[in-house]
Design a protein around this motif. Structure first.
Motif, PDB file in Angstrom:
ATOM      1  N   MET B   1       0.834  -1.202   0.000  1.00  0.00           N
ATOM      2  CA  MET B   1       0.000   0.000   0.000  1.00  0.00           C
ATOM      3  C   MET B   1       0.871   1.255   0.000  1.00  0.00           C
ATOM      4  SD  MET B   1      -2.917   0.913   2.773  1.00  0.00           S
ATOM      5  CE  MET B   1      -3.507   2.579   2.876  1.00  0.00           C
ATOM      6  N   GLU B   2       0.508   2.211  -0.862  1.00  0.00           N
ATOM      7  CA  GLU B   2       1.280   3.449  -0.983  1.00  0.00           C
ATOM      8  C   GLU B   2       0.697   4.523  -0.051  1.00  0.00           C
ATOM      9  OE1 GLU B   2       3.951   4.131  -3.219  1.00  0.00           O
ATOM     10  OE2 GLU B   2       3.948   1.930  -3.285  1.00  0.00           O
ATOM     11  N   TYR B   3       1.568   5.343   0.526  1.00  0.00           N
ATOM     12  CA  TYR B   3       1.099   6.447   1.361  1.00  0.00           C
ATOM     13  C   TYR B   3       1.530   7.750   0.714  1.00  0.00           C
ATOM     14  CZ  TYR B   3       0.297   2.794   4.737  1.00  0.00           C
ATOM     15  OH  TYR B   3      -0.149   1.650   5.347  1.00  0.00           O
ATOM     16  N   GLN B   4       0.565   8.635   0.531  1.00  0.00           N
ATOM     17  CA  GLN B   4       0.885   9.947  -0.023  1.00  0.00           C
ATOM     18  C   GLN B   4       1.530  10.776   1.087  1.00  0.00           C
ATOM     19  OE1 GLN B   4      -2.627  12.046  -1.283  1.00  0.00           O
ATOM     20  NE2 GLN B   4      -1.488  13.967  -1.530  1.00  0.00           N
ATOM     21  N   LEU B  11      -2.345  18.271   6.921  1.00  0.00           N
ATOM     22  CA  LEU B  11      -3.060  17.009   7.120  1.00  0.00           C
ATOM     23  C   LEU B  11      -4.575  17.153   6.936  1.00  0.00           C
ATOM     24  CD1 LEU B  11      -2.879  14.041   7.790  1.00  0.00           C
ATOM     25  CD2 LEU B  11      -2.904  14.597  10.205  1.00  0.00           C
ATOM     26  N   ALA B  12      -5.164  18.184   7.606  1.00  0.00           N
ATOM     27  CA  ALA B  12      -6.623  18.311   7.558  1.00  0.00           C
ATOM     28  C   ALA B  12      -7.102  18.565   6.128  1.00  0.00           C
ATOM     29  CB  ALA B  12      -7.085  19.422   8.491  1.00  0.00           C
ATOM     30  N   SER B  13      -6.426  19.468   5.411  1.00  0.00           N
ATOM     31  CA  SER B  13      -6.892  19.790   4.058  1.00  0.00           C
ATOM     32  C   SER B  13      -6.716  18.597   3.118  1.00  0.00           C
ATOM     33  CB  SER B  13      -6.164  21.023   3.517  1.00  0.00           C
ATOM     34  OG  SER B  13      -4.772  20.808   3.563  1.00  0.00           O
ATOM     35  N   GLN B  14      -5.592  17.896   3.256  1.00  0.00           N
ATOM     36  CA  GLN B  14      -5.367  16.729   2.395  1.00  0.00           C
ATOM     37  C   GLN B  14      -6.361  15.607   2.710  1.00  0.00           C
ATOM     38  OE1 GLN B  14      -3.308  16.236  -0.181  1.00  0.00           O
ATOM     39  NE2 GLN B  14      -2.628  18.362  -0.075  1.00  0.00           N
ATOM     40  N   ALA B  15      -6.679  15.452   3.992  1.00  0.00           N
ATOM     41  CA  ALA B  15      -7.626  14.400   4.379  1.00  0.00           C
ATOM     42  C   ALA B  15      -8.983  14.666   3.742  1.00  0.00           C
ATOM     43  CB  ALA B  15      -7.749  14.326   5.897  1.00  0.00           C
ATOM     44  N   LYS B  16      -9.373  15.949   3.721  1.00  0.00           N
ATOM     45  CA  LYS B  16     -10.651  16.310   3.101  1.00  0.00           C
ATOM     46  C   LYS B  16     -10.632  15.963   1.612  1.00  0.00           C
ATOM     47  CE  LYS B  16     -11.360  20.247   5.567  1.00  0.00           C
ATOM     48  NZ  LYS B  16     -11.657  21.680   5.699  1.00  0.00           N
ATOM     49  N   SER B  69      -2.356  19.530  12.151  1.00  0.00           N
ATOM     50  CA  SER B  69      -3.702  20.095  12.111  1.00  0.00           C
ATOM     51  C   SER B  69      -4.713  18.983  12.377  1.00  0.00           C
ATOM     52  CB  SER B  69      -3.972  20.761  10.759  1.00  0.00           C
ATOM     53  OG  SER B  69      -3.745  19.851   9.708  1.00  0.00           O
ATOM     54  N   SER B  70      -5.555  19.206  13.385  1.00  0.00           N
ATOM     55  CA  SER B  70      -6.493  18.161  13.819  1.00  0.00           C
ATOM     56  C   SER B  70      -7.540  17.856  12.749  1.00  0.00           C
ATOM     57  CB  SER B  70      -7.192  18.624  15.091  1.00  0.00           C
ATOM     58  OG  SER B  70      -8.265  17.766  15.379  1.00  0.00           O
ATOM     59  N   LEU B  71      -7.843  16.571  12.605  1.00  0.00           N
ATOM     60  CA  LEU B  71      -8.897  16.170  11.674  1.00  0.00           C
ATOM     61  C   LEU B  71     -10.269  16.188  12.337  1.00  0.00           C
ATOM     62  CD1 LEU B  71      -7.456  13.043   9.799  1.00  0.00           C
ATOM     63  CD2 LEU B  71      -7.151  15.456   9.314  1.00  0.00           C
TER      64      LEU B  71
END
Lengths: 242, 501
Positions: B1-4, B11-16, B69-71
């Motif tokens: 599995m690849e991780y970006q 973190l928060a913006s990418q998670a969205k 940054s909190s998710l």
């Protein structure tokens, strides 16, 4: 309602006497060693996940309190001299109950507790397997109450604590307070490899160790988890009812 | 599995972005101390959706501020993951609304982070008295009921704080992690084979599921395929585990309403299954069967027939037992519309397993992320929409039927052990990682493993089904009366041991 009554009547009585159930051939019980042809490779002690095997000179000692009955020593023994027998009756007495004959304290405790025994369960960090096996004792097949034994909701009503799990940092206070709350005379049973040895998960910041590092233990019941009959054996042994 | 790979502040913006409006849901989040490898801490987020996993790896340079940054404001499912990361690694989620302790209790001093690599596993930690505030409601007529960690029955330990107005629960706060054994830290440095025994002992009732998740994580990393017979035997024991859990849990639900006949039959049928387990594997919790690289033992054709006969008898009795519940208005009155978990809340919290399927979320790892031989088996995933105790009960009953059908297919199609039962684990490239998963009786169990030198464990993460589901119990309880709490709790049937590790 009629269906409920029909179901009860057709099912009949399913309760077994102690020692009634069969032990299957595949069951992994006591670790038995034939020392005669031991090649002294000491592999068994090295592969044991819980360091339950100790080799002193010529002798190999299995600490069943720490054994998780995984069969790894059996698979790895070069001389093929180790096997699991079907013996599950591995409970041992200690502390105030250890001396069978003439010990006044043991006799006094049994006088008081021998006819009926009330138990409080304390989980001090178990994986819940031991807890489920304790729960199984109350099912209609084992029917613990037939021996005059029962589980009670409060330590203040109890004669005995059955303790499951390795003592965690977060449950230390609960164990000590529960022990304190049980009226005297009281006895403690360490149920399963975690409670009896504290070695199943190694040492970590979150565990304190075996139950006897915090409170005195009177009965050790090996197993991972001990099958319900092994628990019954330990209870009847403690009450001198075997 | 690849991780970006991204920076922690993104973190928060990418998670969205990965979530893409709910197509992918946050399913696990954990930290790793990689300072000895690359000078950084890392936070991994795993998202599941559309039959695949997507991974994010946020990097925190250990020389800079240990913040990310909190998710949680966007992903409520992240709330506990971030509190745990904060407790064990000392990495601070900026913007988290509730940074109280989670895993560590009052006895743990401030400023010590046990999962960092510079914290020795057996280091002496002094006793402390750090505040651990519980949430409570104040006002005229409102009172608190504290329960646990030692309960009245034979139950695992947890502390519940009810804020009550009469019998009505206004709020419930749970203090858990009493059985936290530090298993993830304890296995660091252990060889893969030895760590497997601890993985299998994280939880009794989910022994097989944990063993499979762990083994699959290792096998993915090692790029090996286990023999076909081993796959069949693994799924056989996994379904037997689901069977004894569901049958026992339905019996226990009857205990929640005081229906003694149901308790007796449930526990009796469970005992028959436990005995079958012991005849099959030598252990009533099926321990010892699943090992990294395959399975430890085969079954004979005679024994296959014995399994089938036992289960055929059980199936008839189970139908009769369920009939006693279906026709019983006193029983139905207690379970219908009790402890409702809305679909919306279940989605927000990332709830899994029976609890999710009872709230209208059609998800099951065995179908959506099919592993082992589940692709070859015919089964359906029961879903209900009412989200109450009854829905969770009927889902279990339907799943018992599905498991019985699956076991029949497995026994008929078992290929035989001519291809062997296990393969050896080769040397794995240091600092590679693998994800393993399985669907336990409670939902998905995810294990993430990173190996270090010489096939020793570098980092081990367990995200059990009980982890995302526990917060759901505190959401489903308010509005109900306090005597119904044991029933609601039992209907979720979560493991404390799985959660606490």
């Amino acid at each position: 309602m009629i269906n409920i009554l029909k179901k009860i009547i057709y099912t009949g009585i399913v309760t077994e006497k102690y020692d009634g159930g069969q032990v299957p051939a595949s069951f992994r019980g006591e670790v038995v060693v034939d020392n005669k042809v031991c090649s002294d490779c000491q592999v068994c002690a090295m592969v044991c996940p819980t360091k339950a095997i100790i080799i002193t000179g010529q002798e190999m000692i299995v600490n069943h309190n720490a054994c998780i009955f995984c069969g790894r020593c059996v698979q790895h023994c070069e001389a093929q001299q180790i096997r699991h027998s079907d013996n599950y009756k591995l409970a041992t007495l200690s502390g105030s109950l250890a001396d069978h004959t003439g010990n006044l304290l043991a006799e006094r405790i049994r006088d008081i507790l021998g006819r009926s025994l009330h138990i409080r369960h304390v989980d001090v960090g178990s994986c819940n397997a031991c807890d489920f096996e304790m729960g199984a004792l109350s099912n209609p097949i084992y029917d613990l109450q037939q021996y005059g034994i029962d589980f009670v909701p409060s330590p203040r009503h109890a004669d005995m604590l059955m303790v499951t799990g390795v003592v965690t940092r977060n449950l230390t206070q609960a164990l000590l307070m529960t022990y304190e709350a049980v009226p005297n005379p009281k006895i403690v049973m360490a149920v399963g490899a975690c409670a009896a040895s504290g070695q199943v998960f190694g040492s970590s910041y979150a565990v304190r160790g075996a139950v006897d590092e915090l409170v005195p233990v009177d009965i050790y019941v090996p197993g991972c988890p001990p099958r319900p009959q092994a628990l019954l054996y330990g209870l009847l042994l403690a009450m001198d009812k075997l | 599995m690849e991780y970006q790979e991204i920076t922690a502040r993104d973190l928060a913006s990418q998670a969205k972005a990965v979530c893409s409006d709910g197509k992918f849901n946050l399913t696990a989040m954990f930290a790793n101390d990689e300072r000895s490898i690359n000078g950084c801490f890392a936070i991994y987020c795993i998202f599941a959706g559309e039959g695949i996993f997507k991974g994010l790896k946020a990097v925190l340079n250990s020389e800079e501020r240990l913040e990310f940054s909190s998710l949680t404001p966007c992903f409520p499912a992240a709330a506990w993951y971030e509190r745990e990361i904060h407790d064990l690694f000392g990495l601070v989620p900026i913007g988290h609304p509730d940074l109280r302790r989670l895993v560590l209790h009052e006895n743990w001093p401030l400023g010590l982070y046990p999962l960092r690599k510079d914290f020795a596993v057996d280091m002496h930690v002094p006793e402390a008295n750090t505040p651990y505030p519980m949430v409570s409601v104040h006002g005229a007529g409102v009172f608190e009921v504290p329960v646990g960690p030692i309960h009245a029955g034979i139950i695992e330990p947890g502390h519940f704080r009810f804020s009550q107005s009469g019998e009505q629960i206004i709020n419930l706060d749970a203090k858990l992690f009493f059985t936290h054994r530090g298993i993830e830290k304890g296995v660091e440095g252990l060889p893969i084979e030895l760590a497997a025994y601890r993985a299998e002992r994280i939880c009794g009732a989910c022994s097989v599921s944990h063993a499979i998740s762990y083994a699959q994580a290792i096998e993915t990393m090692a790029h090996i395929h286990i023999p076909p017979q081993a796959e069949y035997l693994r799924v056989l024991v996994a379904e037997l585990e689901r069977l004894y859990n569901h049958v026992g849990d339905i019996g226990n639900l009857c205990a929640g309403v005081g229906f003694a006949v149901g308790i007796s039959h449930g526990s009796r049928l469970k005992e028959l299954l436990m005995r079958l387990n012991e005849r099959l594997t030598g252990n009533r919790f099926l321990r010892g069967m699943v090992i990294p690289g395959g399975v430890s033992q085969d079954i004979s054709p005679d024994f296959s027939r014995e399994i089938q006969n036992t289960l055929d008898n059980l199936a008839d009795e189970f139908v009769e037992m369920m009939g006693l519940l279906h026709d019983n208005s006193a029983f139905l009155d207690r379970v219908n519309r009790t402890g409702i978990l809305s679909r919306h809340a279940a989605l927000d919290l990332g709830v899994v397993g029976v609890a999710a399927r009872a709230s209208g979320i059609d998800s099951d790892m065995r179908r959506d992320h099919a592993y082992s031989i589940y692709k070859k088996l015919k089964f359906t995933v029961p879903v209900q929409t009412s989200g109450d105790v009854a829905a969770r009960l009927w889902i279990r009953a339907d799943e018992v039927e599905q498991s019985l059908q699956m076991i029949r297919q497995i026994l008929e199609e078992m290929p035989g052990s001519q291809g062997g039962l296990k393969v050896d684990i080769p040397q794995i490239k240091p600092y590679s990682s693998g994800l393993g998963w399985s669907e336990s009786a409670r939902g998905s169990n995810l294990h993430w493993v990173m190996v270090g030198e010489n096939n020793g464990i570098y980092r081990y993460v367990v995200r059990s089904a009980s982890y995302p589901n526990w917060p759901a119990v505190t959401v489903a309880s308010p509005g109900n009366i306090i005597p119904d709490f044991p029933l609601i709790n039992k209907s979720f049937e979560l493991c404390y041991a799985c959660l606490d590790r």
